[in-house]
Structure formats: structure tokens, C-alpha cells
Design an enzyme around this catalytic site. Sequence first.
Site, PDB file in Angstrom:
ATOM      1  N   ARG A 152      67.771 -73.050 -45.989  1.00 34.14           N
ATOM      2  CA  ARG A 152      68.808 -73.947 -46.500  1.00 34.14           C
ATOM      3  C   ARG A 152      70.120 -73.200 -46.705  1.00 34.14           C
ATOM      4  O   ARG A 152      70.143 -71.993 -46.939  1.00 34.14           O
ATOM      5  CB  ARG A 152      68.352 -74.611 -47.794  1.00 34.14           C
ATOM      6  CG  ARG A 152      67.840 -73.699 -48.859  1.00 34.14           C
ATOM      7  CD  ARG A 152      67.244 -74.516 -50.009  1.00 34.14           C
ATOM      8  NE  ARG A 152      66.251 -73.775 -50.752  1.00 34.14           N
ATOM      9  CZ  ARG A 152      65.194 -74.334 -51.338  1.00 34.14           C
ATOM     10  NH1 ARG A 152      65.009 -75.628 -51.274  1.00 34.14           N
ATOM     11  NH2 ARG A 152      64.316 -73.604 -51.991  1.00 34.14           N
ATOM     12  N   GLU A 184      72.888 -76.711 -52.578  1.00 33.95           N
ATOM     13  CA  GLU A 184      72.279 -76.421 -51.285  1.00 33.95           C
ATOM     14  C   GLU A 184      72.282 -77.647 -50.376  1.00 33.95           C
ATOM     15  O   GLU A 184      72.209 -78.787 -50.835  1.00 33.95           O
ATOM     16  CB  GLU A 184      70.822 -75.986 -51.477  1.00 33.95           C
ATOM     17  CG  GLU A 184      70.670 -74.746 -52.327  1.00 33.95           C
ATOM     18  CD  GLU A 184      69.244 -74.499 -52.764  1.00 33.95           C
ATOM     19  OE1 GLU A 184      68.892 -73.306 -52.944  1.00 33.95           O
ATOM     20  OE2 GLU A 184      68.485 -75.468 -52.939  1.00 33.95           O
ATOM     21  N   ALA A 244      61.065 -81.580 -66.282  1.00 35.84           N
ATOM     22  CA  ALA A 244      61.161 -82.854 -65.563  1.00 35.84           C
ATOM     23  C   ALA A 244      60.135 -82.997 -64.445  1.00 35.84           C
ATOM     24  O   ALA A 244      59.780 -84.112 -64.072  1.00 35.84           O
ATOM     25  CB  ALA A 244      62.572 -83.006 -64.986  1.00 35.84           C
ATOM     26  N   GLN A 245      59.631 -81.918 -63.900  1.00 29.31           N
ATOM     27  CA  GLN A 245      58.701 -81.975 -62.776  1.00 29.31           C
ATOM     28  C   GLN A 245      57.236 -82.091 -63.210  1.00 29.31           C
ATOM     29  O   GLN A 245      56.374 -82.512 -62.423  1.00 29.31           O
ATOM     30  CB  GLN A 245      58.870 -80.708 -61.937  1.00 29.31           C
ATOM     31  CG  GLN A 245      57.935 -80.514 -60.773  1.00 29.31           C
ATOM     32  CD  GLN A 245      58.104 -81.506 -59.636  1.00 29.31           C
ATOM     33  OE1 GLN A 245      57.145 -81.867 -58.966  1.00 29.31           O
ATOM     34  NE2 GLN A 245      59.329 -81.955 -59.427  1.00 29.31           N
ATOM     35  N   THR A 268      58.945 -73.331 -64.050  1.00 31.66           N
ATOM     36  CA  THR A 268      59.958 -73.054 -65.065  1.00 31.66           C
ATOM     37  C   THR A 268      61.330 -73.003 -64.413  1.00 31.66           C
ATOM     38  O   THR A 268      61.446 -72.916 -63.194  1.00 31.66           O
ATOM     39  CB  THR A 268      59.660 -71.739 -65.798  1.00 31.66           C
ATOM     40  OG1 THR A 268      59.640 -70.666 -64.843  1.00 31.66           O
ATOM     41  CG2 THR A 268      58.300 -71.802 -66.491  1.00 31.66           C
ATOM     42  N   ASP A 309      62.658 -70.378 -56.790  1.00 27.15           N
ATOM     43  CA  ASP A 309      63.195 -71.100 -55.628  1.00 27.15           C
ATOM     44  C   ASP A 309      64.607 -70.681 -55.271  1.00 27.15           C
ATOM     45  O   ASP A 309      65.327 -71.418 -54.596  1.00 27.15           O
ATOM     46  CB  ASP A 309      63.137 -72.614 -55.869  1.00 27.15           C
ATOM     47  CG  ASP A 309      63.890 -73.033 -57.130  1.00 27.15           C
ATOM     48  OD1 ASP A 309      64.495 -72.168 -57.784  1.00 27.15           O
ATOM     49  OD2 ASP A 309      63.853 -74.231 -57.451  1.00 27.15           O
ATOM     50  N   SER A 326      55.713 -71.780 -53.109  1.00 27.34           N
ATOM     51  CA  SER A 326      56.477 -72.940 -52.627  1.00 27.34           C
ATOM     52  C   SER A 326      57.914 -72.887 -53.118  1.00 27.34           C
ATOM     53  O   SER A 326      58.160 -72.791 -54.323  1.00 27.34           O
ATOM     54  CB  SER A 326      55.807 -74.223 -53.115  1.00 27.34           C
ATOM     55  OG  SER A 326      56.555 -75.352 -52.748  1.00 27.34           O
ATOM     56  N   VAL A 327      58.849 -72.982 -52.188  1.00 26.93           N
ATOM     57  CA  VAL A 327      60.264 -73.045 -52.561  1.00 26.93           C
ATOM     58  C   VAL A 327      60.894 -74.383 -52.167  1.00 26.93           C
ATOM     59  O   VAL A 327      62.050 -74.652 -52.495  1.00 26.93           O
ATOM     60  CB  VAL A 327      61.068 -71.875 -51.933  1.00 26.93           C
ATOM     61  CG1 VAL A 327      60.566 -70.543 -52.468  1.00 26.93           C
ATOM     62  CG2 VAL A 327      61.011 -71.911 -50.415  1.00 26.93           C
TER      63      VAL A 327
END
Length: 349
Positions: A54, A65, A148-149, A210, A236, A301-302
Site C-alpha cells: 500500500r 494509505e 473497535a475491532q 492493539t 500494521d 496479518s497487516v
Amino acid sequence: MAPQPSDLAFVPFVSVDHMMGLIHHIGIETLLCDLADAIEADFKRWELFDKTPRVASHSDVGVIELMPTSDGEMYGFKYVNGHPKNTKEGLQTVTAFGLLADVESGYPKLLSEMTLLTALRTAATSAMAARHLAPKGARSMAMIGNGAQAEFQCLAFKAICGIDEVRLFDIDPAATAKCAANLAGQGLKVVSCSSGEESMEGAQIITTCTADKQYATILTDNMVGSGVHINAIGGDCPGKTELHRDILMRSEIFVEYPPQTRIEGEIQQLEPDHPVTELWRVITGQTIGRRNDKEITLFDSVGFAIEDFSALRYVLSAIQGTPFSTQLDMLADPDDPRDLFGMLQRSSQ
């Protein structure tokens, strides 16, 4: 009389309100399962896609991004930010929107909010990866980071992997209380924990999510026993990690797209040639995921553009025949394609 827009001028737009309506219309667990299947289907077509890390613009307080890709027929991109300090200012840490376009004409086919959709696709991707990598019969997950996730992750693992217990921990007890309250009545046993160590007691899956933009050690080596699956989604961007390097050295590491993950993921702590496995190779059967019950598997995972492409394609299909979009007069469409100025002039008449 001023010219009226033609059908070609309109692009369906899915607002936040539309997205919430669509989620309730389909059902969040059904939608998460559908998204996981859509993402997995596109991972099976991995080699067809344009792939690039990205495009990121970093500042002292966050990152903005663009995430583009194409399968040769449709083009998609997502705009997304990550600003950890926003929460203290009453703002979202992450906001996003995305677009799909027809490669043949270049005309947009969908414009959509992606703040909610990113939460959904991130959770769906996590659980999709876990059904290939997690221990068979895993029923308990530690959820470290209850922002939030978190609820999306918990519900995705319930719907897709069969998790029935989540063990919550956050350095902010208010975040854990929020998450526990939101998950009440969702069919999960919810355990609020006072430490990361407590949250991992008996958990076969560990999810870290986090937000601090810094090198951090959410998990230390002594906290992680054999046989678990780690779903690391908080690291990330460059300079932001959650796991101690020693955990990485003990784990079989699976990633989305190595050129991006080596810059942004947990593996930025390792040598550039440290072996990792691309998840799409596991999904297509080209290589093995989990090899035995004692192995530690790590999904570093990003987030990758193909997952957003899959989510946008799913939304475009899902809104057909529903009220969950608005037609935006977004494209100039003069009667004569060469007479854009004439269309402008006639609009004043």
C-alpha cells in the site's frame, strides 16, 4: 432546459447508514461467513491480481494509505487512515472508504464507506486464516486489545471457527467492559480478565489487536505455550509490533503479501530472508498449514488490498434489489463524449 443526467452518470453509494442496514438485513454472523468465503475465493485466484504494498503517507501522529488492486476485470482501492491518538479526541482510530471500477471502461461501479466494512473484512480474514491454521476443535480465544475491532473478531471466530469462549483483556478496563457488554447475548461465554496472562489461560487461539503506534511487547515468549494459533493484527505499519521476537522464532509464520508484511508486520523484527509462508499457498493446497498439535502458528496479518477488493465486490452484489444504497450523480456523461464544455454551457440554460 438543462440536460439531465443519464443512467451512466450514476454510481451506487453505500453510506454508513446503508452499511448498518445491510448488516442487520443479512445478519452479522452470516455476513462474516459470506465475507470469509468471498475473500478465500479471491485468495484462490491470487496470481490473477495486481499486487503492490500500500502507498502510505506517515506523520508523527498516524498514517494515511491507499490500497489498490485489480483482477483484470475490476479495479478497486481503499483509502484508510490509522491515528491511534484519535480515540482520546473522540474520533475513530481508523476510517475508510473504497471504490470499485470497471477495467474495460474505467467507470466506477461502487463507492462505499469502509470503516465498518474494514472491521468486518479484517475479522473475516482472521477467522478464514484460522480455519486453515488453528488447532482442530479450538473453542477458546484470548482477545487482547478490546477496542473497535474486538467484537467483530470475536463474532467472526464464533461463526467461522466455532469458538464459544472469549477471554478479554485490555490495559483500559473500560474497553473490556464495553466489549463484554456488547458481546452479552451473542452466544459466547465472555470472561473479563485482569492481565494478558490470565486471558490466555486455556485459550487455543490468541488474537492481539492493539493500537499504539510503537514497538510494543503485548506477548512475551514465556506467555505462549505450544500448540496455539496466534492471530496478530495490531502490528500494521513500520515501527509498530505486538509480539516479542522470540515468539516469532518459535512459530511457523503465515502472511498475506511478504513485500508489505516485511515492512509493516511482526516480521519487520526479523531478517529480510526469514522464511514465511504466503497464506494463499495454504488455501490452494500448494503447501501445508498446521503440521501438528504442538506447533505454534502465527498469522502476521497487516491487511491487504485483495481483501478489500473482495469485500467491495461482495457489497456490490449484496445491495442489488435492496434499499441499502443511493445513486450518486458522479460521472459527467455528455451526449457527445467530446463535448464536455458544451454540456457545461447548456447546464446554465
